[in-house]
Design a protein around this motif. Structure first.
Motif, PDB file in Angstrom:
ATOM      1  N   ALA A 121       0.859  -0.939   0.133  1.00  0.00           N
ATOM      2  CA  ALA A 121       0.081  -0.140   0.365  1.00  0.00           C
ATOM      3  C   ALA A 121       1.166   1.014  -0.073  1.00  0.00           C
ATOM      4  N   ALA A 122       0.507   2.329  -0.677  1.00  0.00           N
ATOM      5  CA  ALA A 122       1.222   3.647  -0.266  1.00  0.00           C
ATOM      6  C   ALA A 122       1.366   4.173   0.487  1.00  0.00           C
ATOM      7  N   THR A 123       2.199   4.895   1.351  1.00  0.00           N
ATOM      8  CA  THR A 123       2.362   5.368   2.112  1.00  0.00           C
ATOM      9  C   THR A 123       2.723   6.982   2.789  1.00  0.00           C
ATOM     10  N   GLY A 124       3.020   7.548   1.219  1.00  0.00           N
ATOM     11  CA  GLY A 124       2.776   9.120   1.627  1.00  0.00           C
ATOM     12  C   GLY A 124       1.127  10.115   0.986  1.00  0.00           C
ATOM     13  N   LEU A 144      -4.933   9.639   2.527  1.00  0.00           N
ATOM     14  CA  LEU A 144      -5.754   8.361   2.729  1.00  0.00           C
ATOM     15  C   LEU A 144      -4.780   7.827   3.905  1.00  0.00           C
ATOM     16  N   ALA A 145      -3.652   7.428   3.423  1.00  0.00           N
ATOM     17  CA  ALA A 145      -1.960   7.277   4.707  1.00  0.00           C
ATOM     18  C   ALA A 145      -3.233   6.693   5.753  1.00  0.00           C
ATOM     19  N   ARG A 151     -10.842  -0.829  -3.571  1.00  0.00           N
ATOM     20  CA  ARG A 151      -9.240  -0.642  -3.906  1.00  0.00           C
ATOM     21  C   ARG A 151      -8.610   0.106  -4.148  1.00  0.00           C
ATOM     22  N   LEU A 152      -9.085   1.097  -4.332  1.00  0.00           N
ATOM     23  CA  LEU A 152      -8.549   2.938  -4.590  1.00  0.00           C
ATOM     24  C   LEU A 152      -8.509   3.160  -3.205  1.00  0.00           C
ATOM     25  N   ILE A 153      -8.967   2.922  -2.631  1.00  0.00           N
ATOM     26  CA  ILE A 153      -8.875   3.394  -0.708  1.00  0.00           C
ATOM     27  C   ILE A 153      -8.165   2.613  -0.249  1.00  0.00           C
ATOM     28  N   MET A 196      -9.420  14.761  -3.202  1.00  0.00           N
ATOM     29  CA  MET A 196      -8.654  14.798  -1.913  1.00  0.00           C
ATOM     30  C   MET A 196      -7.042  13.945  -2.049  1.00  0.00           C
ATOM     31  N   ILE A 197      -7.457  12.824  -3.585  1.00  0.00           N
ATOM     32  CA  ILE A 197      -6.430  12.278  -3.217  1.00  0.00           C
ATOM     33  C   ILE A 197      -5.935  11.774  -4.411  1.00  0.00           C
ATOM     34  N   GLY A 198      -6.374  13.439  -5.267  1.00  0.00           N
ATOM     35  CA  GLY A 198      -5.647  13.894  -6.740  1.00  0.00           C
ATOM     36  C   GLY A 198      -5.688  12.716  -7.497  1.00  0.00           C
ATOM     37  N   ASN A 199      -7.207  12.382  -7.310  1.00  0.00           N
ATOM     38  CA  ASN A 199      -7.695  11.570  -8.867  1.00  0.00           C
ATOM     39  C   ASN A 199      -8.868  11.887  -9.274  1.00  0.00           C
TER      40      ASN A 199
END
Length: 239
Positions: free
Chosen positions: A159-162, A165-166, A186-188, A235-238
């Motif tokens: 999973a992403a860390t930066g 939503l981390a 899945r996106l979250i 918020m998540i840049g998507n």
DNA sequence: TTATGTTGCGCTGACCCGAC
DNA sequence: GTCGGGTCAGCGCAACATAA
């Protein structure tokens, strides 16, 4: 595993959307495959061919090819999906994700001791016992070895860390316009967040789509931040 | 013991696609 | 083109496991 109803249930679960996501593998199709003796367990799904499936009643060339394509695609499914799919008692989607994140391979899970498993967040003695019991059954280990021989290679995706939503817990309510529930979950997870099923004081955000239900009301009463689908994506840049 | 979150199940309506 | 079987998608709820 000898009981036909249990075999049917286990194969249907293996191919379900939340597990290996093999579209076209509903219980009726599985029943037909079992009746025709084309499969005996979920590992034998990987021995099917378009010709064999197309020979079934109410199955044409097109749907047979689609099914085989989806089975092929599932060979590289994410590790947590594979762990969920094999049907260990007490291991659902969430527990499977935690195990995958901690152990990072199916071999590590198969060889984990009770002590190893107790190190995993939210895994207690009963869950650890269910896992070690599952892998103590030779037939279960053999099914997994068979799938490996047939080219099944579950992928561990960190999973992403930066991201924004981390470490955050997100609950979805209502119908979204750009994503299905499964896609948004899945996106979250890919953004390092946690997709929960119910709202509590610990929930970071509630994303409300159309016809939002009781979860929205609960979020408001608990003072949890509510976002629209577009606000969430921004918020998540998507967006 | 309590709070929290997961799991499993039933229900409903919409949609897809092969058969005719 | 229509019909009908099969699948998908989402909601709500109760029971249960775990962490604190």
């Amino acid at each position: 595993q000898g009981c036909p109803a249990i075999v049917l249930q286990s194969i249907t679960h293996f191919g379900s959307r939340k597990a290996m996501d093999i579209e076209g593998l509903g219980w009726q199709t599985v029943q037909a495959l079992l009746d025709a003796k084309l499969v005996t367990d979920y590992a034998s799904l990987y021995e099917l061919t378009v010709d064999k499936v197309a020979a079934l009643e109410r199955k044409g060339e097109k749907s047979a090819k689609k099914l085989i394509d989806n089975i092929e695609r599932s060979k590289t499914a994410e590790l947590h999906r594979f762990i969920y799919a094999i049907g260990i008692r007490m291991i659902g989607e969430r527990a499977a994700k935690l195990l995958a994140d901690h152990l990072q391979s199916i071999d590590a899970l198969m060889n984990a001791t009770t002590e190893d498993l107790l190190e995993v967040t939210e895994v207690g003695p009963k869950v650890a016992e269910a896992i070690t019991f599952y892998f103590s059954v030779p037939a279960n280990r053999e099914r997994i070895e068979k799938m490996k021989r047939l080219g099944v290679r579950p992928q561990f995706v960190a999973a992403a860390t930066g991201s924004a939503l981390a470490g955050k817990t997100v609950v979805i309510t209502g119908t979204l316009t750009k994503f299905s529930r499964d896609e948004i979950h899945r996106l979250i997870e890919r953004e390092g967040g946690k997709a929960a099923g119910s709202v509590s004081a610990k929930t970071s955000y509630v994303v409300a789509g159309e016809a939002a239900g009781s979860k929205l009301e609960k979020a408001k009463s608990l003072g949890v931040k509510v976002l629209s689908e577009d606000e969430f994506l921004a918020m998540i840049g998507n967006a």
